[in-house]
Motif scaffolding. Structure first.
Motif, PDB file in Angstrom:
ATOM      1  N   GLN A   1       0.835  -1.398  -0.061  1.00  7.76           N
ATOM      2  CA  GLN A   1      -0.097   0.077   0.184  1.00  7.76           C
ATOM      3  C   GLN A   1       0.715   1.320   0.051  1.00  7.76           C
ATOM      4  OE1 GLN A   1      -2.281  -0.805   3.626  1.00  7.76           O
ATOM      5  NE2 GLN A   1      -3.978  -1.857   2.550  1.00  7.76           N
ATOM      6  N   ALA A   2       1.899   1.174   0.725  1.00 12.14           N
ATOM      7  CA  ALA A   2       2.995   2.432   0.708  1.00 12.14           C
ATOM      8  C   ALA A   2       3.443   2.880  -0.904  1.00 12.14           C
ATOM      9  CB  ALA A   2       4.004   2.179   1.709  1.00 12.14           C
ATOM     10  N   ARG A   3       3.567   1.764  -1.476  1.00 10.50           N
ATOM     11  CA  ARG A   3       4.117   2.093  -2.903  1.00 10.50           C
ATOM     12  C   ARG A   3       3.034   1.933  -3.991  1.00 10.50           C
ATOM     13  NH1 ARG A   3       1.936  -2.324  -4.554  1.00 10.50           N
ATOM     14  NH2 ARG A   3       2.992  -4.026  -5.292  1.00 10.50           N
ATOM     15  N   LEU A   4       1.610   2.201  -3.508  1.00 10.25           N
ATOM     16  CA  LEU A   4       0.593   2.219  -4.043  1.00 10.25           C
ATOM     17  C   LEU A   4      -0.130   1.037  -4.944  1.00 10.25           C
ATOM     18  CD1 LEU A   4       1.024   5.873  -5.370  1.00 10.25           C
ATOM     19  CD2 LEU A   4      -0.101   5.141  -3.035  1.00 10.25           C
ATOM     20  N   SER A   5       0.514   0.778  -6.235  1.00  8.20           N
ATOM     21  CA  SER A   5       0.129  -0.391  -6.750  1.00  8.20           C
ATOM     22  C   SER A   5       1.259  -0.845  -7.823  1.00  8.20           C
ATOM     23  CB  SER A   5      -1.115  -0.139  -7.654  1.00  8.20           C
ATOM     24  OG  SER A   5      -0.782   0.677  -8.721  1.00  8.20           O
ATOM     25  N   PRO A   6       1.312  -2.156  -8.123  1.00  2.00           N
ATOM     26  CA  PRO A   6       2.168  -2.569  -9.259  1.00  2.00           C
ATOM     27  C   PRO A   6       1.667  -1.957 -10.727  1.00  2.00           C
ATOM     28  CG  PRO A   6       0.577  -4.347  -8.582  1.00  2.00           C
ATOM     29  CD  PRO A   6       0.338  -3.273  -7.648  1.00  2.00           C
ATOM     30  N   PRO A   7       2.489  -1.774 -11.643  1.00  2.00           N
ATOM     31  CA  PRO A   7       2.123  -1.592 -13.027  1.00  2.00           C
ATOM     32  C   PRO A   7       0.962  -1.889 -13.591  1.00  2.00           C
ATOM     33  CG  PRO A   7       4.264  -2.540 -13.163  1.00  2.00           C
ATOM     34  CD  PRO A   7       3.957  -2.367 -11.631  1.00  2.00           C
ATOM     35  N   THR A   8       0.044  -1.220 -13.989  1.00  2.00           N
ATOM     36  CA  THR A   8      -1.163  -1.781 -14.671  1.00  2.00           C
ATOM     37  C   THR A   8      -0.935  -2.319 -16.036  1.00  2.00           C
ATOM     38  OG1 THR A   8      -2.466  -0.038 -13.448  1.00  2.00           O
ATOM     39  CG2 THR A   8      -3.478  -1.176 -15.619  1.00  2.00           C
ATOM     40  N   LEU A   9      -0.385  -1.859 -16.930  1.00  2.00           N
ATOM     41  CA  LEU A   9      -0.288  -2.210 -18.225  1.00  2.00           C
ATOM     42  C   LEU A   9       0.519  -3.585 -18.183  1.00  2.00           C
ATOM     43  CD1 LEU A   9       0.461   0.554 -20.677  1.00  2.00           C
ATOM     44  CD2 LEU A   9      -1.493  -1.098 -20.616  1.00  2.00           C
ATOM     45  N   ALA A  10       1.718  -3.675 -17.104  1.00  2.00           N
ATOM     46  CA  ALA A  10       2.426  -4.859 -16.966  1.00  2.00           C
ATOM     47  C   ALA A  10       1.442  -5.967 -16.563  1.00  2.00           C
ATOM     48  CB  ALA A  10       3.749  -4.578 -16.234  1.00  2.00           C
ATOM     49  N   GLN A  11       0.665  -5.819 -15.437  1.00  2.00           N
ATOM     50  CA  GLN A  11      -0.327  -6.909 -15.129  1.00  2.00           C
ATOM     51  C   GLN A  11      -1.286  -7.213 -16.417  1.00  2.00           C
ATOM     52  OE1 GLN A  11      -2.077  -6.476 -10.878  1.00  2.00           O
ATOM     53  NE2 GLN A  11      -1.531  -4.235 -11.468  1.00  2.00           N
ATOM     54  N   ILE A  12      -1.562  -6.569 -17.142  1.00  2.00           N
ATOM     55  CA  ILE A  12      -2.319  -6.804 -18.381  1.00  2.00           C
ATOM     56  C   ILE A  12      -1.735  -8.090 -18.922  1.00  2.00           C
ATOM     57  CG2 ILE A  12      -3.389  -6.118 -20.514  1.00  2.00           C
ATOM     58  CD1 ILE A  12      -4.372  -3.560 -19.062  1.00  2.00           C
ATOM     59  N   ALA A  13      -0.253  -7.538 -19.396  1.00  2.00           N
ATOM     60  CA  ALA A  13       0.603  -8.362 -20.319  1.00  2.00           C
ATOM     61  C   ALA A  13       0.771  -9.766 -19.521  1.00  2.00           C
ATOM     62  CB  ALA A  13       1.803  -7.778 -20.568  1.00  2.00           C
ATOM     63  N   SER A  14       1.170  -9.618 -18.127  1.00  2.00           N
ATOM     64  CA  SER A  14       1.504 -10.876 -17.114  1.00  2.00           C
ATOM     65  C   SER A  14       0.004 -11.591 -17.047  1.00  2.00           C
ATOM     66  CB  SER A  14       1.999 -10.359 -16.194  1.00  2.00           C
ATOM     67  OG  SER A  14       2.917  -9.611 -16.101  1.00  2.00           O
ATOM     68  N   GLU A  15      -1.004 -11.325 -16.977  1.00  2.00           N
ATOM     69  CA  GLU A  15      -2.116 -11.786 -16.905  1.00  2.00           C
ATOM     70  C   GLU A  15      -2.533 -12.770 -18.250  1.00  2.00           C
ATOM     71  OE1 GLU A  15      -7.006 -11.605 -16.257  1.00  2.00           O
ATOM     72  OE2 GLU A  15      -5.776 -10.033 -15.672  1.00  2.00           O
ATOM     73  N   ALA A  16      -2.113 -12.148 -19.386  1.00  2.00           N
ATOM     74  CA  ALA A  16      -2.432 -12.812 -20.460  1.00  2.00           C
ATOM     75  C   ALA A  16      -1.243 -13.938 -20.683  1.00  2.00           C
ATOM     76  CB  ALA A  16      -2.328 -11.802 -21.922  1.00  2.00           C
ATOM     77  N   ALA A  17       0.058 -13.690 -20.172  1.00  2.00           N
ATOM     78  CA  ALA A  17       1.037 -14.457 -20.374  1.00  2.00           C
ATOM     79  C   ALA A  17       0.594 -16.026 -19.837  1.00  2.00           C
ATOM     80  CB  ALA A  17       2.357 -14.059 -19.909  1.00  2.00           C
ATOM     81  N   LEU A  18      -0.298 -15.922 -18.537  1.00  2.00           N
ATOM     82  CA  LEU A  18      -0.434 -16.918 -17.909  1.00  2.00           C
ATOM     83  C   LEU A  18      -1.262 -18.227 -19.134  1.00  2.00           C
ATOM     84  CD1 LEU A  18      -1.612 -15.662 -14.826  1.00  2.00           C
ATOM     85  CD2 LEU A  18       0.198 -17.327 -14.874  1.00  2.00           C
ATOM     86  N   ASP A  19      -1.783 -17.529 -20.219  1.00  2.00           N
ATOM     87  CA  ASP A  19      -2.467 -18.328 -21.045  1.00  2.00           C
ATOM     88  C   ASP A  19      -1.368 -18.803 -22.295  1.00  2.00           C
ATOM     89  OD1 ASP A  19      -4.889 -18.257 -19.955  1.00  2.00           O
ATOM     90  OD2 ASP A  19      -5.264 -16.323 -21.048  1.00  2.00           O
ATOM     91  N   THR A  20      -0.140 -18.882 -22.067  1.00  2.00           N
ATOM     92  CA  THR A  20       1.041 -19.320 -22.802  1.00  2.00           C
ATOM     93  C   THR A  20       0.977 -20.842 -22.848  1.00  2.00           C
ATOM     94  OG1 THR A  20       2.264 -17.483 -22.198  1.00  2.00           O
ATOM     95  CG2 THR A  20       3.434 -19.432 -23.279  1.00  2.00           C
TER      96      THR A  20
END
Length: 396
Positions: free
Chosen positions: A264-283
């Motif tokens: 919470q202190a650093r707010l959040s992980p990068p949004t676009l990178a999460q989109i790419a990483s979520e899609a990568a799980l379907d590799t």
């Protein structure tokens, strides 16, 4: 003049990156440099991940939840279940790379001057993370003579003090490529339960294990639920080092609750990178099958060629994409600089990572280097030939 902090002064340089200025100068001199020093795969990132970013429908690039989006964490949990690791999305915090996961873990379980035991050689930045967290690394040395296997568990027991809070392993290992066996994990499980410690496992190379041997995660070991913390990352698994997405995984609810405060202190992980990483799980699995086959070829080419060089000793890795080689030199740091500053073979040279920076014990590993076999087969053969010719003429 304002003073720099003691912590800043103590912060170690990266043994992997500190030679970059010498490589840049070699380029200016017209040399071709073969990079064996850094674990940046040349394997193509899955199209499914890149396409997800290209085709996103976001109107606002907003913050995500501090622990990462729930949909993404649910898909991560499903990934773990496929690997026989039974966790839920609430056991996972998405981080800005595995590096941040380690910093959150250190901050959540250790106070100033607490101790963490790590088999060495180890990923060089563990030294940096410990310095940044004001905690002390207590090393237990593994040896090239037995392929960097887990040191005898008695050696760990001798090092445990009231300040010891955790044992940290990298499995498979960076920089050694060693894969800890199920029996070795069980030994570690027994000692952390006996002394009520955490067991942290950096498992970012989980997919890359060879020779028919299976990876055994600490979260597959019964009875470790309150002790086990996994550090994970998409960087090497999907050749997405630049995404800077990692995971912190534990079934210890109090630990996750505490780590979330750091998130919470650093707010959040990068949004676009999460989109790419979520899609990568379907590799598809075929991607990993092909990558593993490629790395086995490269490993075999590298090890066989290194073993033919007089005076060189090398440990055979059965995971990740690194190996440690012991050279007939006194100081591999000086040798690595010399390769870039003063040597070429047909106007080519190599950049290696001196291994002393992967140890915490001073004076150990001075004649060793880490090699990342992330280049194609032809480049690997050329690189070893350059190394062979260099050793013929190098004078300590």
């Amino acid at each position: 003049m304002p003073k720099i902090s003691n912590k800043g002064i103590k912060m170690p340089e990266s043994p992997i990156r500190k030679l970059v200025p010498y490589a840049e100068e070699a380029h200016k001199q017209g040399k071709t440099v073969y990079y064996l020093n850094i674990g940046q795969p040349d394997i193509k990132t899955p199209d499914i991940a890149l396409d997800a970013v290209k085709t996103h429908s976001l109107d606002i690039l907003a913050y995500s939840r501090s622990e990462g989006s729930e949909a993404y964490r649910e898909k991560i949990a499903n990934y773990y279940k496929r690997n026989d690791i039974n966790v839920t999305h609430s056991d996972i915090i998405v981080t800005t790379g595995g590096s941040e996961a380690l910093l959150f873990a250190f901050g959540s379980i250790m106070d100033e001057d607490d101790e963490i035991i790590i088999p060495e050689p180890f990923y060089a930045n563990y030294n940096g993370f410990s310095t940044a967290s004001s905690v002390n690394v207590v090393p237990v040395i593994s040896k090239i003579e037995n392929n960097f296997a887990l040191p005898p568990i008695e050696e760990f027991e001798k090092l445990i003090t009231p300040k010891t809070k955790a044992i940290l392993i990298c499995n498979p290992g960076n920089p050694t490529g060693y894969l800890y066996s199920k029996a070795e994990i069980k030994q570690l499980a027994a000692i952390v339960k006996k002394h009520d410690l955490f067991l942290i496992a950096d498992e970012v190379y989980r997919e890359f294990v060879y020779d028919g041997v299976a990876h055994y995660s600490i979260l597959q070991e019964p009875g470790l639920e309150e002790h086990a913390i996994i550090i994970d990352s998409v960087s090497k698994r999907y050749s997405m080092c630049g995404a800077r997405i990692g995971y912190l995984v534990s079934k210890n609810k109090e630990f996750i609750k505490t780590a979330l405060k750091f998130a919470q202190a650093r707010l959040s992980p990068p949004t676009l990178a999460q989109i790419a990483s979520e899609a990568a799980l379907d590799t598809p699995q075929s991607y990993f099958d092909d990558v593993k086959e490629e790395y086995v070829k490269r490993r075999n080419i590298l090890i066989e060629a290194l073993e033919k060089i007089e005076g060189v000793k090398v440990a055979k890795p059965n995971g990740a994409f690194y190996c440690i080689a012991e050279l007939p030199v006194k100081n591999s740091d000086d040798f690595a600089k010399w390769l870039l500053e003063s040597f070429d073979f047909n106007n080519n040279t190599v950049m290696v990572a001196p291994a002393a920076g992967f140890y915490s014990t001073k004076g150990v590993g001075l004649n060793q280097i880490r090699i990342a076999y992330v280049l194609n087969e032809a480049s690997l053969r050329t690189s070893v030939e350059i190394l062979k010719e260099a050793l013929k003429v190098y004078k300590d």
